[in-house]
Design a protein around this motif. Structure first.
Motif, short mmCIF file in Angstrom:
data_model
loop_
_atom_site.label_atom_id
_atom_site.label_comp_id
_atom_site.label_asym_id
_atom_site.label_seq_id
_atom_site.Cartn_x
_atom_site.Cartn_y
_atom_site.Cartn_z
N GLN A 275 0.96 -1.26 0.07
CA GLN A 275 -0.07 -0.02 -0.01
C GLN A 275 0.73 1.21 -0.03
O GLN A 275 0.47 2.37 -0.52
N MET A 276 1.92 1.09 0.77
CA MET A 276 2.85 2.20 0.80
C MET A 276 3.48 2.45 -0.69
O MET A 276 3.61 3.69 -0.96
N ILE A 277 3.89 1.57 -1.44
CA ILE A 277 4.28 1.70 -2.67
C ILE A 277 3.52 2.14 -3.68
O ILE A 277 3.81 3.22 -4.27
N LEU A 278 2.10 2.10 -3.48
CA LEU A 278 1.22 2.63 -4.44
C LEU A 278 0.76 4.15 -4.03
O LEU A 278 0.67 4.90 -4.83
N ARG A 279 1.08 4.45 -2.58
CA ARG A 279 1.11 6.00 -2.37
C ARG A 279 2.38 6.79 -2.68
O ARG A 279 2.19 8.16 -2.70
N GLN A 280 3.21 6.12 -3.04
CA GLN A 280 4.64 6.85 -3.31
C GLN A 280 4.69 7.87 -4.18
O GLN A 280 4.82 9.07 -4.03
N PRO A 281 3.92 7.52 -5.46
CA PRO A 281 3.84 8.79 -6.25
C PRO A 281 3.27 10.11 -5.88
O PRO A 281 3.51 11.05 -6.32
N PHE A 282 1.87 9.80 -5.30
CA PHE A 282 1.29 10.90 -4.75
C PHE A 282 1.95 11.73 -3.71
O PHE A 282 1.75 13.07 -3.58
N THR A 283 2.71 11.04 -2.72
CA THR A 283 3.46 11.44 -1.80
C THR A 283 4.22 12.63 -2.38
O THR A 283 4.72 13.84 -1.81
N VAL A 284 5.24 12.09 -3.30
CA VAL A 284 6.35 12.96 -4.06
C VAL A 284 5.62 13.84 -4.64
O VAL A 284 6.17 15.01 -4.76
N ALA A 285 4.53 13.87 -5.44
CA ALA A 285 4.02 14.86 -6.13
C ALA A 285 3.17 16.01 -5.07
O ALA A 285 2.76 16.99 -5.70
N ASN A 286 2.98 15.70 -4.01
CA ASN A 286 2.34 16.49 -3.03
C ASN A 286 0.71 16.48 -3.63
O ASN A 286 0.18 17.82 -3.44
N VAL A 287 0.29 15.58 -3.84
CA VAL A 287 -1.36 15.55 -4.51
C VAL A 287 -1.99 14.43 -3.60
O VAL A 287 -2.91 13.74 -4.34
N GLU A 288 -1.65 14.09 -2.43
CA GLU A 288 -2.40 13.10 -1.68
C GLU A 288 -3.80 13.36 -1.43
O GLU A 288 -4.19 14.43 -1.16
N GLY A 289 -4.57 12.29 -1.72
CA GLY A 289 -6.37 12.49 -1.63
C GLY A 289 -6.81 13.48 -2.74
O GLY A 289 -7.87 13.62 -2.57
N GLN A 290 -6.02 13.60 -3.57
CA GLN A 290 -6.69 14.44 -4.96
C GLN A 290 -7.22 13.87 -6.05
O GLN A 290 -7.76 14.49 -6.85
N PHE A 291 -6.71 12.60 -5.97
CA PHE A 291 -7.04 11.77 -7.28
C PHE A 291 -7.61 10.07 -7.05
O PHE A 291 -7.01 9.70 -5.99
N ASP A 292 -8.75 9.95 -7.78
CA ASP A 292 -9.13 8.55 -7.69
C ASP A 292 -8.36 7.88 -8.56
O ASP A 292 -8.19 8.18 -9.83
N VAL A 293 -8.30 6.54 -8.30
CA VAL A 293 -7.57 5.51 -9.26
C VAL A 293 -8.26 4.57 -9.30
O VAL A 293 -8.85 3.91 -8.69
N MET A 294 -8.19 4.09 -10.57
CA MET A 294 -9.03 2.66 -11.07
C MET A 294 -7.99 2.02 -11.91
O MET A 294 -7.34 2.59 -12.94
N ALA A 295 -7.52 0.99 -11.37
CA ALA A 295 -6.48 0.22 -12.11
C ALA A 295 -6.86 -1.39 -12.29
O ALA A 295 -7.52 -1.86 -11.65
N THR A 296 -6.41 -2.01 -13.47
CA THR A 296 -6.62 -3.42 -13.61
C THR A 296 -5.25 -4.06 -14.01
O THR A 296 -4.37 -3.34 -14.55
N VAL A 297 -5.02 -5.01 -13.12
CA VAL A 297 -3.36 -5.46 -13.10
C VAL A 297 -3.51 -6.86 -13.50
O VAL A 297 -4.53 -7.75 -13.19
N VAL A 298 -2.72 -7.68 -14.24
CA VAL A 298 -2.60 -8.92 -15.00
C VAL A 298 -1.15 -9.36 -14.72
O VAL A 298 -0.40 -8.53 -15.08
N GLY A 299 -1.01 -10.70 -14.30
CA GLY A 299 0.19 -11.36 -14.36
C GLY A 299 1.12 -10.92 -13.25
O GLY A 299 0.96 -9.94 -12.40
N GLY A 300 2.07 -11.93 -12.80
CA GLY A 300 2.93 -11.53 -11.79
C GLY A 300 2.30 -11.84 -10.58
O GLY A 300 1.31 -12.45 -10.50
N GLY A 301 3.27 -11.44 -9.50
CA GLY A 301 2.68 -11.50 -8.24
C GLY A 301 2.46 -10.48 -7.59
O GLY A 301 2.42 -9.27 -8.26
#
Length: 162
Positions: free
Chosen positions: A77-103
């Motif tokens: 969860q921390m890995i997912l939040r890193q881009p928002f923290t670096v860009a100083n936009v936490e809590g400003q964007f909704d994310v919808m993702a689909t992931v396939v493959g890997g672990g």
């Protein structure tokens, strides 16, 4: 010979480019679809993530589940939040993702990569911070394939003299 007192005078004397002839900086424009979303794909190991971001309350949905439900480990969860923290936009964007493959680890990295690319497409001014943090570069490390005649990718079978 002309009197050269500065670097610009030297460039002009040698025939190099003058500051007026320097190429203009690239102007990036926001890329959004009809619904006001930015889209990007992210990759890590064997995982591929398709990510859409739009202004919102910070809700993250991965494969139809909430982030806390899909990525149960706090580290992911921390890995997912890193881009928002670096860009100083936490809590400003909704994310919808689909992931396939890997672990799960590779999938978290793929979503992070996709979110970073989508953020810089939505708001080009965030590109500098994301690029400096290294989030726009695809981490190309993958597991090496097993070779024939070997126990694993590089490990050999135990040698027996007799």
């Amino acid at each position: 010979m002309a009197d050269i007192k500065s670097l610009d005078d030297l460039k002009a004397a040698v025939g190099g480019a003058t500051p007026a002839a320097a190429p203009a900086a690239v102007v990036r424009t926001p890329v959004r679809d009809k619904q006001g979303r930015a889209y990007a794909t992210g990759k890590r190991k064997n995982a591929i993530a398709r990510v859409w971001i739009k202004p919102g309350s910070g809700k993250v949905v991965v494969n139809g589940k909430t982030m806390a439900e899909y990525f149960a480990r706090p580290v992911l969860q921390m890995i997912l939040r890193q881009p928002f923290t670096v860009a100083n936009v936490e809590g400003q964007f909704d994310v919808m993702a689909t992931v396939v493959g890997g672990g799960l680890s590779g999938q978290a990295g793929a979503v992070k990569h996709g979110v970073s690319k989508a953020l810089q497409l939505y708001e080009p001014s965030l590109r500098a911070a994301l690029k400096a943090a290294g989030f726009l570069t695809r981490d190309s490390r993958v597991v090496e394939r097993k070779k024939y005649g070997k126990a694993k990718a590089r490990k050999s079978f135990q040698f027996s003299k007799r």
